[in-house]
Write a protein that holds these residues in place. Structure first.
Motif, PDB file in Angstrom:
ATOM      1  N   UNK A  97       0.829  -1.198   0.000  1.00 50.18           N
ATOM      2  CA  UNK A  97       0.000   0.000   0.000  1.00 50.18           C
ATOM      3  C   UNK A  97       0.871   1.259   0.000  1.00 50.18           C
ATOM      4  N   UNK A  98       1.991   1.226   0.718  1.00 52.87           N
ATOM      5  CA  UNK A  98       2.894   2.372   0.744  1.00 52.87           C
ATOM      6  C   UNK A  98       3.507   2.605  -0.636  1.00 52.87           C
ATOM      7  N   UNK A  99       3.984   1.534  -1.283  1.00 54.79           N
ATOM      8  CA  UNK A  99       4.574   1.662  -2.622  1.00 54.79           C
ATOM      9  C   UNK A  99       3.532   2.151  -3.618  1.00 54.79           C
ATOM     10  N   UNK A 100       2.309   1.681  -3.475  1.00 52.96           N
ATOM     11  CA  UNK A 100       1.249   2.127  -4.373  1.00 52.96           C
ATOM     12  C   UNK A 100       1.019   3.623  -4.217  1.00 52.96           C
ATOM     13  N   UNK A 157       1.459   8.934  -6.404  1.00 53.36           N
ATOM     14  CA  UNK A 157       1.859  10.334  -6.180  1.00 53.36           C
ATOM     15  C   UNK A 157       2.766  10.809  -7.306  1.00 53.36           C
ATOM     16  N   UNK A 158       3.685   9.953  -7.739  1.00 49.70           N
ATOM     17  CA  UNK A 158       4.567  10.308  -8.856  1.00 49.70           C
ATOM     18  C   UNK A 158       3.766  10.497 -10.143  1.00 49.70           C
ATOM     19  N   UNK A 159       2.799   9.617 -10.384  1.00 55.52           N
ATOM     20  CA  UNK A 159       1.948   9.744 -11.574  1.00 55.52           C
ATOM     21  C   UNK A 159       1.164  11.052 -11.543  1.00 55.52           C
ATOM     22  N   UNK A 160       0.602  11.377 -10.377  1.00 58.91           N
ATOM     23  CA  UNK A 160      -0.177  12.608 -10.241  1.00 58.91           C
ATOM     24  C   UNK A 160       0.706  13.832 -10.406  1.00 58.91           C
ATOM     25  N   UNK A 191       3.223  13.757  -2.179  1.00 58.46           N
ATOM     26  CA  UNK A 191       4.036  12.566  -1.947  1.00 58.46           C
ATOM     27  C   UNK A 191       3.142  11.392  -1.573  1.00 58.46           C
ATOM     28  N   UNK A 192       3.685  10.199  -1.755  1.00 59.75           N
ATOM     29  CA  UNK A 192       3.023   9.007  -1.239  1.00 59.75           C
ATOM     30  C   UNK A 192       3.157   9.021   0.271  1.00 59.75           C
ATOM     31  N   UNK A 193       2.140   8.561   0.970  1.00 57.11           N
ATOM     32  CA  UNK A 193       2.174   8.585   2.426  1.00 57.11           C
ATOM     33  C   UNK A 193       1.825   7.202   2.961  1.00 57.11           C
ATOM     34  N   UNK A 194       1.972   7.047   4.259  1.00 60.33           N
ATOM     35  CA  UNK A 194       1.682   5.758   4.873  1.00 60.33           C
ATOM     36  C   UNK A 194       0.220   5.399   4.686  1.00 60.33           C
ATOM     37  N   UNK A 245      -5.162  -0.102   5.142  1.00 56.88           N
ATOM     38  CA  UNK A 245      -4.582  -0.973   4.109  1.00 56.88           C
ATOM     39  C   UNK A 245      -4.700  -0.417   2.690  1.00 56.88           C
ATOM     40  N   UNK A 246      -4.893   0.864   2.556  1.00 58.61           N
ATOM     41  CA  UNK A 246      -5.003   1.476   1.237  1.00 58.61           C
ATOM     42  C   UNK A 246      -3.882   2.484   1.034  1.00 58.61           C
ATOM     43  N   UNK A 247      -3.321   2.484  -0.179  1.00 54.06           N
ATOM     44  CA  UNK A 247      -2.317   3.478  -0.523  1.00 54.06           C
ATOM     45  C   UNK A 247      -2.888   4.867  -0.341  1.00 54.06           C
ATOM     46  N   UNK A 248      -2.029   5.793  -0.020  1.00 52.71           N
ATOM     47  CA  UNK A 248      -2.479   7.150   0.281  1.00 52.71           C
ATOM     48  C   UNK A 248      -1.541   8.152  -0.373  1.00 52.71           C
ATOM     49  N   UNK A 249      -2.105   9.245  -0.878  1.00 53.61           N
ATOM     50  CA  UNK A 249      -1.326  10.323  -1.470  1.00 53.61           C
ATOM     51  C   UNK A 249      -1.595  11.588  -0.673  1.00 53.61           C
ATOM     52  N   UNK A 250      -0.534  12.213  -0.209  1.00 50.24           N
ATOM     53  CA  UNK A 250      -0.619  13.481   0.522  1.00 50.24           C
ATOM     54  C   UNK A 250      -0.399  14.597  -0.492  1.00 50.24           C
TER      55      UNK A 250
END
Length: 80
Positions: free
Chosen positions: A12-15, A20-23, A38-41, A45-50
């Motif tokens: 989920x973190x890698x996702x 975040x990089x794509x956005x 940035x990608x966040x924790x 259990x779901x990837x998160x973008x800050x």
């Protein structure tokens, strides 16, 4: 924290970091920069973008850009 996303196999973190990089890349192509995007924790259990913070003038410009494209799409009957 190596929680798996069942659809991609990424943690989920890698996702979150990848998305975040794509956005950031898509926003840059449109002329926008979010310095703290940035990608966040993961959460639940779901990837998160800050998205972080941007200046009020940049946020206003982004809102106008989105509005313009939404109105153009509506004019062509593509957005409801």
């Amino acid at each position: 924290m190596n929680q798996k996303n069942p659809s991609s196999g990424d943690s989920a973190l890698a996702q979150g970091q990848r998305v975040a990089e794509e956005l950031a890349s898509a926003l840059a192509a449109a002329g926008f920069t979010f310095p703290s995007l940035r990608g966040d924790y993961p959460v639940m259990d779901r990837g998160r973008v800050e998205l972080g913070g941007i200046s009020a003038s940049e946020a206003s410009r982004l809102a106008a850009w989105i509005r313009e494209r939404t109105e153009n799409q509506r004019g062509r009957g593509q957005v409801r």
